[in-house]
Every structure is written in C-alpha cells, then in structure tokens.
Motif scaffolding. Structure first.
Motif, PDB file in Angstrom:
ATOM      1  N   ASP A  51      37.138 -16.411  -8.586  1.00 33.86           N
ATOM      2  CA  ASP A  51      36.034 -17.319  -8.276  1.00 33.86           C
ATOM      3  C   ASP A  51      36.268 -18.610  -9.067  1.00 33.86           C
ATOM      4  O   ASP A  51      37.101 -18.658  -9.982  1.00 33.86           O
ATOM      5  N   SER A  67      36.122 -19.615  -3.300  1.00 32.45           N
ATOM      6  CA  SER A  67      34.892 -20.246  -3.786  1.00 32.45           C
ATOM      7  C   SER A  67      33.997 -20.666  -2.632  1.00 32.45           C
ATOM      8  O   SER A  67      34.469 -21.047  -1.560  1.00 32.45           O
ATOM      9  N   GLU A  78      32.087 -23.223  -3.181  1.00 31.03           N
ATOM     10  CA  GLU A  78      31.959 -24.649  -3.472  1.00 31.03           C
ATOM     11  C   GLU A  78      32.732 -25.480  -2.440  1.00 31.03           C
ATOM     12  O   GLU A  78      33.899 -25.209  -2.155  1.00 31.03           O
ATOM     13  N   VAL A  97      37.679 -28.076  -6.294  1.00 30.75           N
ATOM     14  CA  VAL A  97      38.276 -26.745  -6.255  1.00 30.75           C
ATOM     15  C   VAL A  97      39.715 -26.835  -5.753  1.00 30.75           C
ATOM     16  O   VAL A  97      40.643 -26.260  -6.338  1.00 30.75           O
ATOM     17  N   VAL A 102      44.160 -21.514  -2.099  1.00 30.31           N
ATOM     18  CA  VAL A 102      42.712 -21.630  -2.269  1.00 30.31           C
ATOM     19  C   VAL A 102      42.004 -21.512  -0.930  1.00 30.31           C
ATOM     20  O   VAL A 102      42.499 -21.984   0.098  1.00 30.31           O
ATOM     21  N   HIS A 154      38.048 -22.457  -0.001  1.00 25.58           N
ATOM     22  CA  HIS A 154      36.770 -22.889  -0.563  1.00 25.58           C
ATOM     23  C   HIS A 154      35.861 -23.375   0.552  1.00 25.58           C
ATOM     24  O   HIS A 154      36.281 -23.545   1.698  1.00 25.58           O
ATOM     25  N   LYS A 212      32.221 -14.736   1.294  1.00 24.87           N
ATOM     26  CA  LYS A 212      33.457 -14.563   0.542  1.00 24.87           C
ATOM     27  C   LYS A 212      34.078 -13.184   0.776  1.00 24.87           C
ATOM     28  O   LYS A 212      35.304 -13.030   0.760  1.00 24.87           O
TER      29      LYS A 212
END
Length: 405
Positions: free
Chosen positions: A247, A291, A293, A298, A309, A311, A316
């Motif tokens: 996270d 994430s 976000e 990020v 990644v 995001h 999730k």
C-alpha cells in the motif's frame, strides 16, 4: 498407533457468518486448528469435516485431509459426535485401517496449542484414561437463579458454595472449567458409547488466559485483539512468499499531506524504505505498489523505486487477485502491507497480511504480523529484513525527502 484428529468445520453459522474462515491473527480459524494438530507430536492424521467448499480448500492448503460431510449431519442441530463418527468411517474406508484414538478439536477455540492436543492424547495413550479433555482451573463462585429470567424478584443460590459459608480460595477444592477446545477418546469405546465422556475421564489443565470460544461477533473481536499478545511471534521469510504488495499512503508515508498556499500537495517518504524496497527487488521477489490514491505522486514514487504500480484503484482486492493471476502467483504466498480499513479485503485474500505499527486497530488485529516501525518511518525496510535476513542493515536513516503531488 493411529491417532486421528477430527476438526468439525461446517459452513453454516448464524452467530458469525462464515465463522470457521474468519481470520484471527491473520489466519483463518480452521487453518489455526489444522496447524496446531499438525504440530502435535502424537497426532498421525488430521481430517477436517466440512460441507463447505471454501473451508475444504483452506483445510487442504494447510495440510489436512478433507471429509465432505453430508447435509444430514451438517445442520444447526447436528452433533459433533455425528461428525466425528462419519469422519472416522470415511478415514477408515480411505486408509484401510481404523484409528486407535480419535480427537475432537474445535477451531472455534483459536488459541489451542499443540501442547494442549498432546496433553489429551497422552492421557489416553500413556496414562490409561478412556477419555480426556482440556480444562482451565477456576476459582470463581458460581450462582444460579431459581427462576431464570425472573429478574430481581427471584432467589439466587450458590452452585459451588453455601451462601452462609464462603471458604477462602485455598480452603476450597479445585474446580475446572471445560474449555471446549480438545477431547481425546479411545476410538472403539467412542463408537460404543456414542459420546465423548465414557469410562475414566482425565482432566488436562491448560492456561486460562488462552481460553476463549468464539460464538458471536464480540468473541471474535476479543480473539483478534488478544492474538498479538497470545500468538507466538512468527515472522515470514523469503521461503514463505513469492511476492510483496505495498500500500502507499500510511504505509510508505506517515499518512500526512503537506499543502502549500497554491494548493499543491506533498508527502514525505523514508529513504530507508527505498533501500529496503531495492533489496526486495534485487532478491527476485515480485513487487507491486497498490493504492487507491489517484494523485501522480504514487506513480512518481514507483518510478523512482522501479516497482510496478496500480493506483486510483477502488477495489484493491479485485485488482490484487487479477495481478496474481497475471503473474502466476498464488495469493497464499503473497505478503501484503497495509495500514487502514480499505486494506482489509486484501488481507483476507493473501497468506501474509502485514500491518505497520501505526495501522488502524482493526487492521492490526487482522494482520498475521505487525511491524515495530510506523508507516513512513522505515516499516518497509523492517519487512525487508524479515525476508532477507540479518545481512540487510535495518538501521533507519533519519533523513526523509518529499514528493510533490
């Protein structure tokens, strides 16, 4: 001598839905029971009796054999004895031999130990008892109302004492509370009597602090709160996992946001976490930053760390499951690091849910391991040291740097 441990774990539960799969200390209750049985020295075979496919999968992954229980003995009124007899019959048919001693182990007692199981087994196999059960020493005065539910108008009387004569604790005979965790029986005698307390019954004392039976959500909440105190410290190694998923906010940061006069946002990250992430990447473990976000910070941090990644993700857990499928990674061998309640669905998916020290209480309770370091202060570097051993220097750097959002 064949010592068969039977763990009844049906799918239906009114008090706590899917109770036998509820995690305590990050581990489903049925898996906790299986592990305790497998760790017991005297147990030769472990069987989970269930009518539920998800429980069966969890039991098999933990190393137990599974006996599928027919619906006739899987309802609310079904007895544990019926499940044990059916499991004994099925085991005998599968193996071509009968058990000499059978154990009934309840996964609703989350803090049962291998020592408890060996204790009741030894009472039967070595000490000559016909049956044995785990008990906890009790010194309490027990009362009963003459008319239950009648309120203050009914008379209360002592069950294990006289109201007019209350001897000191040391002057009273020792009494014991049945814990409901583990029972051992000579198999043939159990078949003949069809109950678990025939013949000479041995009482095997256990630690009262570990006695807890989960029947309702409050019991489950207490168990999760106690798990960090009662479970033996167990940290993962690189041999336990294939992937690490991180996270971002509150895990790689301290969950604070700096906002300047123009509305621009920045967060602080820890250089020690960067070093730990680099060490994990070099080790060959698969890595992912996941994430909710949506801000570009990020992705910027992921680029610097050279880690893939995802995001701006609302679900999730769904994204994590898809990523595992794409990477060919079994979720049971994933370590997921989180800090807040939106991480709990991912905790339920992976084999190693890990909370940072500053995580929400509910997250810490659901974790299988908790760092000693808060998020944004070197927690990722600490986890890297768990996995890669003491050769990784975990001395935290005091320096931070900021990332513009």
């Amino acid at each position: 001598m064949t010592v068969l441990a039977v763990i009844p774990a049906r799918g239906g539960s009114k008090g706590v839905p899917a109770k036998n799969l509820a995690p305590v200390g990050g581990v489903p209750l049925v898996v906790r029971a299986v592990r305790a049985c497998l760790a017991a020295r005297h147990v030769t075979d472990v069987v989970v009796s269930t009518d539920d496919a998800a429980i069966a999968d969890a039991a098999r992954s933990a190393g137990a054999e599974v006996v599928l229980r027919p619906s006739a003995i899987a309802g609310d009124t079904a007895t544990s004895e019926a499940a044990v007899i059916h499991a004994m019959d099925t085991f005998g048919a599968m193996r071509g031999k009968d058990a000499d001693v059978v154990l009934l182990v309840q996964c609703t007692s989350p803090f049962i130990t291998a020592g408890d199981i060996d204790g009741v087994t030894s009472a039967v196999t070595e000490d000559g008892a016909d049956t044995a059960l785990t008990v906890a020493p009790s010194h309490g005065f027990i009362w009963r109302q003459d008319s239950p539910g009648a309120g203050s108008g009914s008379d209360g009387h002592g069950v294990n004492h006289d109201k007019a004569n209350r001897p000191r604790r040391q002057d009273r005979p020792q009494e014991y509370l049945e814990t409901g965790a583990a029972y051992a029986m000579r198999a043939q005698g159990f078949r003949e009597a069809n109950h678990r307390f025939f013949g000479r019954t041995a009482l095997v004392p256990t630690d009262p602090a570990r006695v807890l039976e989960i029947d309702d959500p409050h019991d489950l909440a207490r168990a999760r709160a106690l798990a960090p105190l009662l479970d033996p410290a167990l940290l993962p190694t690189a041999a336990d996992i294939d992937a690490v998923v991180l996270d971002f906010d509150g895990t790689q940061t301290d969950d604070k946001v700096f906002v300047d006069s123009d509305g621009r946002e920045m967060v602080a990250v820890h250089r020690g976490d960067g070093l730990g992430t680099a060490a994990l990447r070099r080790s060959g473990l698969k890595l992912l930053i996941l994430s909710t976000e949506r801000n570009p910070v990020v992705a910027a941090r992921a680029r610097k760390l050279q880690v893939p990644v995802l995001h701006g993700i609302d679900r999730k857990d769904l994204a994590l499951k898809q990523w595992c499928d794409e990477q060919g990674v079994t979720p049971d061998r994933v370590l997921y690091v989180g800090n807040d309640v939106n991480d709990l669905p991912c905790f339920g998916l992976v084999g190693w849910p890990v909370a940072v020290a500053s995580a929400h209480d509910a997250v810490r309770s659901a974790a299988r391991a908790v760092t000693t370091t808060p998020g944004g202060e070197g927690a990722i570097r600490e986890i890297a040291a768990w996995l890669l051993g003491p050769g990784l220097d975990i001395t935290s750097s005091p320096h931070h740097h900021t990332l513009d959002q």
